[in-house]
Scaffold this active site. Structure first.
Site, PDB file in Angstrom:
ATOM      1  N   ILE A 156       0.824  -1.213   0.000  1.00 50.09           N
ATOM      2  CA  ILE A 156       0.000   0.000   0.000  1.00 50.09           C
ATOM      3  C   ILE A 156       0.856   1.261   0.000  1.00 50.09           C
ATOM      4  O   ILE A 156       0.356   2.358  -0.253  1.00 50.09           O
ATOM      5  CB  ILE A 156      -0.983   0.014   1.188  1.00 50.09           C
ATOM      6  CG1 ILE A 156      -0.242   0.032   2.526  1.00 50.09           C
ATOM      7  CG2 ILE A 156      -1.923  -1.164   1.127  1.00 50.09           C
ATOM      8  CD1 ILE A 156      -1.150   0.249   3.720  1.00 50.09           C
ATOM      9  N   GLU A 157       2.155   1.127   0.284  1.00 52.26           N
ATOM     10  CA  GLU A 157       3.047   2.280   0.246  1.00 52.26           C
ATOM     11  C   GLU A 157       3.551   2.555  -1.159  1.00 52.26           C
ATOM     12  O   GLU A 157       3.557   3.695  -1.615  1.00 52.26           O
ATOM     13  CB  GLU A 157       4.246   2.053   1.188  1.00 52.26           C
ATOM     14  CG  GLU A 157       3.930   2.198   2.666  1.00 52.26           C
ATOM     15  CD  GLU A 157       3.722   3.643   3.064  1.00 52.26           C
ATOM     16  OE1 GLU A 157       4.042   4.533   2.266  1.00 52.26           O
ATOM     17  OE2 GLU A 157       3.228   3.894   4.171  1.00 52.26           O
TER      18      GLU A 157
END
Length: 448
Positions: A156-157
């Site tokens: 998700i980063e």
């Protein structure tokens, strides 16, 4: 170190950055946000993590993905996303072997739907690319005794893109901001950016997550603080009346952080149950094992590529922290990572590598001679000569240079003209006499 001291040290660098991933004021597109409905039927809009909006083509064009990942032509799954009941999702989340709490709600469901639907091809790619990076993440997390489900945080980063740079300047797989990276030992200068190094950045991230857990003692609060900074989490805790639960402080968090933990839970879900959503992982051909060499001289990756016959893109993929393809070994010994098959080749041809196209590729001069045979422009002091400078030719070869005949004649003519003017000036005798006469009579001269 007690919690107050640790929190104070964390706040010193988080205050400047606000966040690793970085909150910012850039306009959000519709694809960057989702609408969530709570138990009362009220709707709210929350932002998705930036990595959930990346273009698939940009991920496919990365060297490691382009070289070692291929579509699985043997996959017989139908390319559609089936629907399941709410109870099925709740049961699956409960069965994930994890220390961290992973509850179900509408925000989590929206993120799961995004991964299983619109981002299903990206998930296929990340499942394949995970073979490169997950062992590195797991080793770093194990070193600090952290839950292994945190290995999905870079999904998700950065969507497992080591070259990812956020809108606010966070970089690498773990999306470190510059100040935070330096605080955790990652070098950052014009030539080196260790935030892009998968190994060093993973250990730095594990260290940071460990420090945040010592402050908050709750893993969902930890990853929320990783996104928006511990200061924002403490403000949200204060506004909620002191509650130290992510879902209790949820309404008081920044918009992106409200979507961050649901996206993390959804990432764990989709990386575990991708088969149930007919997602085929891309086939992975693991790259050759690599080894490292210490470099104590400046060298350009192009020199190594041309002399040793190695692909420049492969060298960049193995050494992502060198921003301009220059290894600054003269500053301090640096690591060069090569495939094991190329290590002996480099050692044998090392001198040839250093001498190849050095003046062209490493053209930063150490010394520069100052020319002394041309006029030098200098500025006079403002009070003496005004704001304009003059050309100074007096220093040529240490001798004064006489003006040319033309200029000398011009100057003499100007002097003669000035003298002529002085000679024709009227004497001020009448004024002085008048003043003297007035003084004798004891009177004063009238002023006009």
């Amino acid at each position: 170190m007690n919690k107050k001291v640790l929190f104070a040290s964390l706040m010193m660098f988080f205050t400047a950055n606000c966040t690793l991933y970085a909150q910012d004021d850039i306009d959000i597109d519709e694809e960057d946000e989702i609408t969530v409905t709570d138990e009362n039927g009220d709707e709210e809009i929350i932002d998705l993590p930036e990595a959930m909006t990346y273009d698939l083509d940009s991920l496919l064009n990365l060297y490691m993905n382009n070289t070692y990942l291929t579509e699985d032509n043997n996959c017989r799954m139908k390319d559609y996303n089936p629907t399941f009941s709410r109870e099925e999702y709740i049961d699956r989340l409960k069965r994930i072997p994890a220390v961290m709490e992973m509850p179900y709600n509408d925000a989590v469901q929206q993120c799961i739907d995004r991964y299983a639907g619109h981002l299903r091809r990206s998930v296929s790619l990340m499942l394949g690319a995970g073979n490169f990076y997950m062992p590195i993440f797991e080793e770093a997390l194990e070193a600090y005794g952290l839950p292994l489900e945190l290995r999905y945080l870079p999904i998700i980063e950065s969507a497992l893109n080591p070259k990812a740079v956020s809108r606010a300047g966070a970089a690498g797989l773990w999306q470190f901001m510059p100040t935070t990276g330096k605080q955790y030992g990652l070098k950052l200068n014009s030539l080196v950016d260790e935030r892009r190094d998968p190994i060093k950045a993973s250990y730095a991230a594990a260290h940071l997550l460990s420090d945040l857990y010592k402050v908050f003692g709750d893993w969902n609060l930890v990853i929320a603080a990783y996104n928006c900074g511990p200061g924002n989490i403490n403000k949200a805790i204060a506004r909620s009346g002191g509650k130290r639960d992510y879902w209790a402080i949820y309404p008081y968090l920044p918009r992106e952080t409200r979507g961050y933990v649901p996206a993390f839970i959804a990432a764990n879900y989709i990386m575990t149950y991708y088969c149930d959503h007919n997602i085929c992982p891309m086939q992975t051909r693991l790259p050759l094992k690599s080894d490292t060499i210490m470099i104590s001289r400046n060298v350009h990756l192009q020199q190594i590529a041309d002399v040793c016959g190695i692909s420049l893109e492969e060298l960049r993929a193995l050494n992502p922290s060198y921003r301009r393809d220059i290894i600054p070994g003269t500053t301090e010994p640096c690591i060069l990572r090569l495939a094991q098959a190329d290590v002996n080749k480099f050692i044998t041809m090392e001198d040839s590598v250093y001498n190849y196209r050095t003046d062209e590729l490493l053209n930063r001069r150490a010394t520069v001679a100052v020319p002394d045979d041309v006029p030098t422009y200098y500025h006079h002091k403002k009070g003496r000569h005004g704001r304009h400078g003059k050309y100074d030719k007096r220093h040529k070869r240490g001798r004064d240079v006489a003006p040319s005949k033309k200029k000398r004649g011009k100057r003499e003519a100007q002097v003669t003209k000035k003298k002529g003017k002085r000679g024709t000036a009227k004497p001020a005798t009448s004024k002085k006499k008048g003043n003297a006469a007035a003084k004798k009579k004891g009177g004063k001269k009238k002023r006009r």
